[in-house]
Design an enzyme around this catalytic site. Sequence first.
Site, PDB file in Angstrom:
ATOM      1  N   HIS A  14     -14.284  22.916  -1.483  1.00 42.55           N
ATOM      2  CA  HIS A  14     -15.713  22.981  -0.970  1.00 42.55           C
ATOM      3  C   HIS A  14     -16.598  21.586  -1.138  1.00 42.55           C
ATOM      4  CE1 HIS A  14     -16.622  22.740  -5.469  1.00 42.55           C
ATOM      5  NE2 HIS A  14     -17.842  22.804  -5.175  1.00 42.55           N
ATOM      6  N   VAL A  18     -14.349  19.614   5.382  1.00 37.30           N
ATOM      7  CA  VAL A  18     -14.307  20.736   5.992  1.00 37.30           C
ATOM      8  C   VAL A  18     -15.038  21.873   5.195  1.00 37.30           C
ATOM      9  CG1 VAL A  18     -13.027  22.640   7.094  1.00 37.30           C
ATOM     10  CG2 VAL A  18     -12.338  20.265   7.668  1.00 37.30           C
ATOM     11  N   GLY A  19     -14.765  21.609   3.685  1.00 33.53           N
ATOM     12  CA  GLY A  19     -14.927  22.666   2.774  1.00 33.53           C
ATOM     13  C   GLY A  19     -16.490  22.734   2.824  1.00 33.53           C
ATOM     14  N   TYR A 139       3.882  16.998   5.273  1.00 39.14           N
ATOM     15  CA  TYR A 139       2.573  18.035   5.207  1.00 39.14           C
ATOM     16  C   TYR A 139       2.535  19.014   6.358  1.00 39.14           C
ATOM     17  CZ  TYR A 139      -2.513  18.381   5.689  1.00 39.14           C
ATOM     18  OH  TYR A 139      -3.744  19.074   5.531  1.00 39.14           O
ATOM     19  N   PRO A 166      -7.224  23.136  12.824  1.00 36.55           N
ATOM     20  CA  PRO A 166      -8.357  22.401  13.655  1.00 36.55           C
ATOM     21  C   PRO A 166      -7.464  21.251  14.186  1.00 36.55           C
ATOM     22  CG  PRO A 166      -8.423  22.111  11.269  1.00 36.55           C
ATOM     23  CD  PRO A 166      -7.191  23.393  11.300  1.00 36.55           C
ATOM     24  N   THR A 167      -8.191  20.505  15.088  1.00 37.83           N
ATOM     25  CA  THR A 167      -7.680  19.262  15.709  1.00 37.83           C
ATOM     26  C   THR A 167      -8.498  18.084  14.774  1.00 37.83           C
ATOM     27  OG1 THR A 167      -7.692  17.967  17.647  1.00 37.83           O
ATOM     28  CG2 THR A 167      -9.882  19.106  17.399  1.00 37.83           C
ATOM     29  N   TRP A 255      -5.592  -1.495  16.254  1.00 34.97           N
ATOM     30  CA  TRP A 255      -3.958  -1.412  16.236  1.00 34.97           C
ATOM     31  C   TRP A 255      -3.817  -0.622  17.802  1.00 34.97           C
ATOM     32  CZ3 TRP A 255      -0.214  -0.172  11.965  1.00 34.97           C
ATOM     33  CH2 TRP A 255      -0.419  -1.251  11.052  1.00 34.97           C
ATOM     34  N   ASP A 363       1.061   2.490  18.656  1.00 38.36           N
ATOM     35  CA  ASP A 363       0.166   3.438  19.190  1.00 38.36           C
ATOM     36  C   ASP A 363      -0.100   4.696  18.628  1.00 38.36           C
ATOM     37  OD1 ASP A 363      -1.441   2.182  21.335  1.00 38.36           O
ATOM     38  OD2 ASP A 363       0.149   2.141  22.779  1.00 38.36           O
TER      39      ASP A 363
END
Length: 403
Positions: A14, A18-19, A139, A166-167, A255, A363
């Site tokens: 939280h 996001v939380g 991950y 989510p993106t 970069w 890239d």
Amino acid sequence: MALDKNSKIYVAGHRGLVGSAIWNNLLQRGYCNLVGRSHSELDLTDQYAVRRFFDEEQPDAVVLAAAFVGGIMANSLYRADFIMMNMKIQCNVISEAYAHKVKKLLFLGSTCIYPKNAPQPMTEECLLTSPLEYTNEEYAIAKIAGLKMCESYNLQYGTNYIAVMPTNLYGPNDNFHLENSHVMPAMMRKVYLSKLMAENDWTAIRKDLFIRPVGANIRENGEVVRYVIDGDSEQALIEKVLAFYGIEANRVTLWGTGKPLREFLWSEDMADASVHVLLNVDFKDIIGIEKYSSVHYGVAADGVVDRNHSTGRGGAIPALGEIRNCHINVGTGKELTIRELAELVVKTVQFQGELVFDANKPDGTMRKLIDVSKLHRLGWTHQVEIEEGVARLFDWYRESLNK
């Protein structure tokens, strides 16, 4: 499966990007019976601690926004940690949610679950169709396991666990630390510090570094030397470390070529989408069958519904065929190049200096756009466009320096 305003909702993670946004969104909607624990208060990798927490709190719903995260360098160096820590968190929270009869669970993943060379835009059906990006493979595998846990519990036990992917996110409480932050906050801080250097405003630079010290591993005379700078560091050392990150007076080096395309979603939009799904979307809505629960459970000889076994082998429901890819992409469905993003940041910060792209640096993936058709069908569309979001983020960043 409706949650009322008195339902107890546990938001794991939280205090994160996001939380925290989900927590605030729930409060704004009148859901005030919220439970949160910091990492120091509850280690989600500790199975027994998680069990005690669920025993004590007995939440009606769970939002699993906690995760062990980091940038590309951390993902490469700590591969074992990324898969093990995230798997522990997910297994502990999801299994205890089931054991304690939680009504609804929302699992937050990431669009890094999709193959490196997935067709663009990426639909939910792209999952597990080809190899993942190697640098964040562990991950991604952990997040895939998490969404499959939700899917499998639903199929075997009739639970109502939903996974959203989510993106790229940005917004309040974002991470601006140069070593491991994501592209937008890092870019914004670099441009801002370069502007301050050009203005010779060392008071503001030191204030920034007091809030967010900067570390760098710099190779000197064949050896790697670790430097950490804060507001008390000598100006020459500050300039040296910032230059390592491409930050000079009126000149910022980024970069790559600036050509890769990326999609960005304002974190408070992500929170709104998450809460929309939590409150309004059930598993049956995703798989397109209204009487899911009635066809799901096995029925014993005495006519009693058996919550422990479904009618099919391995949790499958023969009447429904194969069920997979039940997760939901969350994004805008819009993209821009890294160069366009940089130019937008430059305009927002009112930077008058030079922006340089180092094409000798990698890239990364050239395009990462998700298909959000499923999300739109389920009744939600983003509100904050990128121009407004970048301006909001910069306002938040400057305000954070005054706290």
